[in-house]
Write a protein that holds these residues in place. Sequence first.
Motif: not given
Lengths: 185, 185, 185, 185, 185, 185
Positions: E38-45, E62-63, E135-136, E138-144
């Motif tokens: 699934g996506a990953c979006d960690v909220r600050i709290e 995103t994935d 990352n499955v 990703h535009d900038h990072y490494g991914s599967l």
Amino acid sequence: MECIILDDLFDYDGSQISSLWAYNLVDVQADSIIAFRGACDVRIEHMIDLEDKKQGDMIFSTDMLHFIIEHFDSTDLKLVYARQRLFTAIVSEVLSLHFSDIKRAGDDLFINGKKLTVSIASTSAVSQKIHFGINVTHDHYGSLDEMGITGDVVGNVLREIAESYLAEFIDMEKDLRKSRPLDVI
Amino acid sequence: MECIILDDLFDYDGSQISSLWAYNLVDVQADSIIAFRGACDVRIEHMIDLEDKKQGDMIFSTDMLHFIIEHFDSTDLKLVYARQRLFTAIVSEVLSLHFSDIKRAGDDLFINGKKLTVSIASTSAVSQKIHFGINVTHDHYGSLDEMGITGDVVGNVLREIAESYLAEFIDMEKDLRKSRPLDVI
Amino acid sequence: MECIILDDLFDYDGSQISSLWAYNLVDVQADSIIAFRGACDVRIEHMIDLEDKKQGDMIFSTDMLHFIIEHFDSTDLKLVYARQRLFTAIVSEVLSLHFSDIKRAGDDLFINGKKLTVSIASTSAVSQKIHFGINVTHDHYGSLDEMGITGDVVGNVLREIAESYLAEFIDMEKDLRKSRPLDVI
Amino acid sequence: MECIILDDLFDYDGSQISSLWAYNLVDVQADSIIAFRGACDVRIEHMIDLEDKKQGDMIFSTDMLHFIIEHFDSTDLKLVYARQRLFTAIVSEVLSLHFSDIKRAGDDLFINGKKLTVSIASTSAVSQKIHFGINVTHDHYGSLDEMGITGDVVGNVLREIAESYLAEFIDMEKDLRKSRPLDVI
Amino acid sequence: MECIILDDLFDYDGSQISSLWAYNLVDVQADSIIAFRGACDVRIEHMIDLEDKKQGDMIFSTDMLHFIIEHFDSTDLKLVYARQRLFTAIVSEVLSLHFSDIKRAGDDLFINGKKLTVSIASTSAVSQKIHFGINVTHDHYGSLDEMGITGDVVGNVLREIAESYLAEFIDMEKDLRKSRPLDVI
Amino acid sequence: MECIILDDLFDYDGSQISSLWAYNLVDVQADSIIAFRGACDVRIEHMIDLEDKKQGDMIFSTDMLHFIIEHFDSTDLKLVYARQRLFTAIVSEVLSLHFSDIKRAGDDLFINGKKLTVSIASTSAVSQKIHFGINVTHDHYGSLDEMGITGDVVGNVLREIAESYLAEFIDMEKDLRKSRPLDVI
């Protein structure tokens, strides 16, 4: 373990007893003792000692030496309390080079029958911490000023106490690494 | 925790550091501090400090005050070492009522530049223990005699030290039962 | 450890499971078991058992015997759960003097196929706690009333259970102080 | 955790309390309860209870049910003693289905004023262990025979007790995995 | 310990690192590893790493493949960090069957000089947890995707990693149950 | 923690796994990893793995790289086993720079279907230790020689592995000092 002396004045309001305060302030990623000078005014929500909180005690002083110790090696309450008492004894030893009649009772120091210090110790899920404060001047309680510790000596005492605890900690860690386990009757 | 003062002379040969020695001797089923007076002659097989053992050090004195502390609440080496250092500070505090210039360095006390005490701490699988010895008289090392602590005062000092540690332990156990956990930044 | 019986009625709303409740209520600075009689109505925010919370279970009774145990010697979940089960067995033993057919299943007691009790155990960073409640009367669940335990006997049972746990705890603490460590194959 | 019932007679001489005995015997690599029937004759060098050892007590019975429990999840003495008392209560519960008047006092069970059982618990550096023995027959002490538990029922009781402890352990492990931590006052 | 693979997409917002999330989601009452995509979006709290929180870092993808590990056997920070690093090495081992040049640096994996993963570990008063995300795409990072791991293989990799950790955990638990304690010099 | 490389050949006979061996050898009073090259011939009385001992296994090699790790921060078996597996993964990572097809299974490494390494981990009352050995040459088992690691590279690999573990340990200790505790559902 690192010993960090803050050059600037810094007031203690009780939030500094929180775990990870040292990391947040100075990015230290080690056990640490942070020493600084400043006022003390602990807000009720930061009171760790429930006795103070119940009694609505004020923990207030306009000028204090503060020591904030954080260890991450254990969250055992017994250990942090033994360390707090040992720290109190170390403070007494350093100050006794300047003033001959200091009484220790648990985590409190007294001069001339007056309380000189405040202290608290506790743990969170990730670390154990100790706060220890010494009045530099005070109208009603004991103070360094009353002990004749003034001027540059105040800063020296701040540094000596912090470095003594660091040295004691390092020495204990070394000693426990050369002791054989006990036999049993 | 119980504080037990042995009335008769009792020599320390190192076997008393074994876990359960106190139970074997006086049937005590509590954490304990046992205090007594006697010679000290630690046989090599009972040496806990590997540094002493490696060096073939003699730990020998014809007349000492001995304190044997045993806690069953934890087998954490860090805790027993913190308690050992705290105990050393307590001994210093009690003796300083009789002699003004005692230096503590870790688990050692010094007078007139001479070592006054010996101490060791360790754990087994069931308990943690501390031995602390103070020379009553000695030809080369520091002693109570040299500090002017003689006659009945020696026995008084034996009792005061043991009772002070007991009081400190009880006080810590009470204090840690009124402290709220820490917040986190 | 101290055993404290509250003379007045006291309702349990779940906040009493919080660490340091006993200190806040009666200034006790020891491990403790506090026993009292009163209604039980646990608010959702105080539910420790996530199963109850998920199911929106009501934990409600108009008249119960309550026991609140707090230990500060460890924050090990395994230890507080073993103690909870042992306490449940102790309750069963005391009640079985009055009623012959009590079934224990984990931390629950049953009579005539009906649940007689509620219990929870957990830890914070500073202590471990157990709540145990026994219906005095109840329309649907089992109760002391149904077991023929009424009038003054209810108060006696309250006291016997609390004192039995205290005695068991003291006895365990003594026994573990006379056991040699295990050999190994 | 595994529950293993030995079909053949096996005598207990005290060496079975050693850590890793179960692995050595049956290659089990899990926490375990091993149950078997056989004589009991504990040699002095295997006595774990120093009280027995000091008194030169004989721990002797020609026919007993034996239970050997080993846990590797902790070496905390407090935990193994709480588990030992809980096990004792479980034995009492199982036997009370066959005999109505069993008294538990700590880790001992009594019938008709006579001691029915023996037990010890301790730890090594790698595991915690409990031995529990119940007389099948005995001239002076209480026995299953005296309770009317004879023939095939003896074997059934052996199995029921062992399986009850296994079930209790599994149940505790599950329960502690759904409990929220405590709030603090 | 249980290994649970979620069939449906599930987004990670950081709340899943909370203790007891697994019980709340799927009623598991065991140590567990839950794996999902699934996506990953960690909220600050929900940021556990104070470094990320201080820097206001975004932890966004995103994935991702997500792994949530929870152990209740200890709340020791040192243990959960050792397990986190071991898990990172396991992920590297599984992925290296598909891509030959993966670098591990602590709890991070890199391919082609780009960060492939995110991870955090910590404890509460009741459990220890690890989150690990890969990352499955990703535009900038490494991914599967960049490693050529696409289609059904992604799901296979999810399962292999989770099952490998489960197998490793079971194997360690078995191994520590056949080791004698150390001698001492 | 200190990393010490012995320049001279040193044979491993199993006694080096004893607690405090490092202090006895080189007076180190810190957690340590000691690396050296030499034969391996473990005598039966020093076998820690009871499986080897039961089977009378020979642990023998004429030329090995040895790593002896000692930590004093905990005597938790789970922690030393997690560290042992992590160390095994680190060895695999370092060696994979020289040889592309290494398989890890728990604490063992394999090349070409042959076992390359031996390892054991355990605790005493005062420390936890790991031994890890890698065949330099061997007639039947895998070896560095077979992987093309010969000459000066052998010494380089010895150093790289030891320094990698040291760096990993320091990194973990730093990381755990910036993590907030977990929330709870």
